[in-house]
Motif scaffolding. Structure first.
Motif, short mmCIF file in Angstrom:
data_model
loop_
_atom_site.label_atom_id
_atom_site.label_comp_id
_atom_site.label_asym_id
_atom_site.label_seq_id
_atom_site.Cartn_x
_atom_site.Cartn_y
_atom_site.Cartn_z
N GLY A 30 -4.57 17.64 -56.16
CA GLY A 30 -3.86 18.69 -55.42
C GLY A 30 -4.10 18.08 -53.95
O GLY A 30 -5.20 17.86 -53.76
N VAL A 31 -3.12 18.44 -52.86
CA VAL A 31 -3.33 17.95 -51.56
C VAL A 31 -2.58 18.69 -50.67
O VAL A 31 -1.54 19.41 -51.22
N ALA A 32 -3.08 19.04 -49.57
CA ALA A 32 -2.12 19.63 -48.49
C ALA A 32 -1.06 18.91 -48.14
O ALA A 32 -1.17 17.62 -48.12
N PRO A 33 0.01 19.47 -47.55
CA PRO A 33 1.16 18.63 -47.37
C PRO A 33 0.95 17.39 -46.08
O PRO A 33 1.51 16.50 -46.35
N ASP A 34 0.27 17.70 -45.19
CA ASP A 34 -0.22 16.89 -44.32
C ASP A 34 -1.18 15.74 -44.56
O ASP A 34 -1.42 14.87 -43.93
N GLY A 35 -1.76 16.05 -45.81
CA GLY A 35 -2.61 15.02 -46.27
C GLY A 35 -2.07 14.03 -47.49
O GLY A 35 -2.66 13.26 -47.95
N VAL A 36 -0.77 14.14 -47.64
CA VAL A 36 0.05 13.33 -48.74
C VAL A 36 -0.30 11.91 -48.34
O VAL A 36 -0.44 10.92 -49.27
N LEU A 37 0.34 11.35 -47.06
CA LEU A 37 0.40 9.91 -46.65
C LEU A 37 -0.98 9.45 -46.81
O LEU A 37 -1.22 8.19 -47.44
N PRO A 38 -2.26 10.04 -46.24
CA PRO A 38 -3.45 9.43 -46.45
C PRO A 38 -4.11 9.31 -47.75
O PRO A 38 -4.58 8.16 -48.21
N LEU A 39 -3.89 10.24 -48.76
CA LEU A 39 -4.07 10.18 -49.98
C LEU A 39 -3.47 9.17 -50.71
O LEU A 39 -4.18 8.40 -51.32
N VAL A 40 -2.32 9.11 -50.72
CA VAL A 40 -1.25 8.02 -51.39
C VAL A 40 -1.72 6.64 -50.63
O VAL A 40 -2.00 5.68 -51.76
N ARG A 41 -1.92 6.58 -49.69
CA ARG A 41 -2.40 5.17 -49.03
C ARG A 41 -4.04 4.90 -49.77
O ARG A 41 -4.16 3.91 -50.11
N ALA A 42 -4.78 5.68 -49.75
CA ALA A 42 -5.98 5.75 -50.51
C ALA A 42 -5.69 5.04 -51.96
O ALA A 42 -6.47 4.11 -52.41
N LEU A 43 -4.70 6.03 -52.57
CA LEU A 43 -4.56 5.48 -54.06
C LEU A 43 -4.21 4.17 -54.04
O LEU A 43 -4.63 3.27 -55.09
N LYS A 44 -3.25 3.87 -53.26
CA LYS A 44 -2.74 2.43 -53.29
C LYS A 44 -3.86 1.35 -53.12
O LYS A 44 -3.72 0.28 -53.78
N ASN A 45 -4.74 1.62 -52.02
CA ASN A 45 -5.68 0.78 -51.89
C ASN A 45 -6.73 0.49 -53.21
O ASN A 45 -7.46 -0.38 -53.40
N ARG A 46 -6.81 1.68 -53.87
CA ARG A 46 -7.60 1.78 -55.06
C ARG A 46 -7.00 0.91 -56.33
O ARG A 46 -7.62 1.13 -57.31
N GLY A 47 -5.66 0.58 -56.22
CA GLY A 47 -5.16 -0.21 -57.22
C GLY A 47 -3.84 0.61 -57.72
O GLY A 47 -3.32 -0.04 -58.82
N PHE A 48 -3.39 1.50 -57.53
CA PHE A 48 -2.39 2.38 -57.83
C PHE A 48 -1.04 1.75 -57.28
O PHE A 48 -0.45 2.44 -56.33
N ASP A 49 -0.73 0.64 -57.76
CA ASP A 49 0.11 -0.14 -57.26
C ASP A 49 1.85 -0.08 -57.48
O ASP A 49 2.76 -0.62 -57.20
N MET A 50 2.06 0.93 -58.41
CA MET A 50 3.33 1.32 -58.82
C MET A 50 3.53 2.92 -58.64
O MET A 50 2.81 3.45 -59.13
N PHE A 51 4.78 2.85 -57.81
CA PHE A 51 5.14 4.32 -57.51
C PHE A 51 6.18 4.62 -58.58
O PHE A 51 7.07 3.95 -58.68
N LEU A 52 5.94 5.67 -59.45
CA LEU A 52 7.00 5.90 -60.44
C LEU A 52 7.95 6.78 -60.26
O LEU A 52 9.16 6.46 -60.61
N ASP A 53 7.75 7.87 -59.81
CA ASP A 53 8.57 8.77 -59.05
C ASP A 53 8.19 10.00 -58.36
O ASP A 53 7.22 10.16 -58.22
N VAL A 54 9.23 10.49 -57.93
CA VAL A 54 8.90 11.87 -56.90
C VAL A 54 10.00 12.86 -57.44
O VAL A 54 11.19 12.63 -57.67
#
Length: 159
Positions: A30-54
């Motif tokens: 769970g994340v605040a709306p303004d924290g989505v982009l930084p959190l997802v950027r951190a996930l991508k850097n952590r190896g979550f290289d495939m975006f499945l859906d929204v």
């Protein structure tokens, strides 16, 4: 199987995540709306290289009516992560993930079309599944299923 990976991800994210839990073998963050982009950027850097859906969930009657939900996959660790945030009906808007994942362009268009969620940074939110001129957002719980849409003239050759 994913528990050690999930523990490392939660540790790496730190204060970016408001809360987290494992549900059905998927780490849910769970994340605040303004924290989505930084959190997802951190996930991508952590190896979550495939975006499945929204997608979104309409919690009609609640103050933060819409829950926006993203799914990601790590091709290295073979695990999924779900990210959720809540937005109000008066301003159903979150940051676009287009800068991180090119495939977000079409998935965000679909979510916008079906629920009316706007994605800041995605300048192309034209209808993808419905036709231009369709009124409303058909997956909202208050969308009248008997509502008639404006008539669209047939193009030549399709009559």
């Amino acid at each position: 199987m994913g528990a050690p990976v999930f523990d490392r991800v939660k540790s790496d994210l730190g204060a970016l995540a408001e809360d987290s839990a494992v549900s059905h073998g998927v780490l849910v963050i769970g994340v605040a709306p303004d924290g989505v982009l930084p959190l997802v950027r951190a996930l991508k850097n952590r190896g979550f290289d495939m975006f499945l859906d929204v997608t979104a969930v309409d919690w009609l009657g609640q103050a933060a009516r819409f829950e926006v939900v993203w799914h990601f996959y790590s091709t290295t660790d073979k695990v999924r992560v779900r990210v959720k945030t809540r937005v109000r009906e008066e301003q159903p808007e979150v940051d676009s993930l287009l800068s991180l994942y090119g495939s977000a362009a079409f998935m965000e268009r679909e979510c916008h079309e079906m629920y009316g969620i706007r994605f800041r940074g995605n300048d192309d939110l034209r209808p993808l599944l419905l036709y231009e001129g369709f009124v409303g957002h058909p997956l909202r719980k208050d969308y009248a299923k008997e509502q008639e849409q404006p008539l669209v003239p047939y193009r030549e050759g399709f009559q």
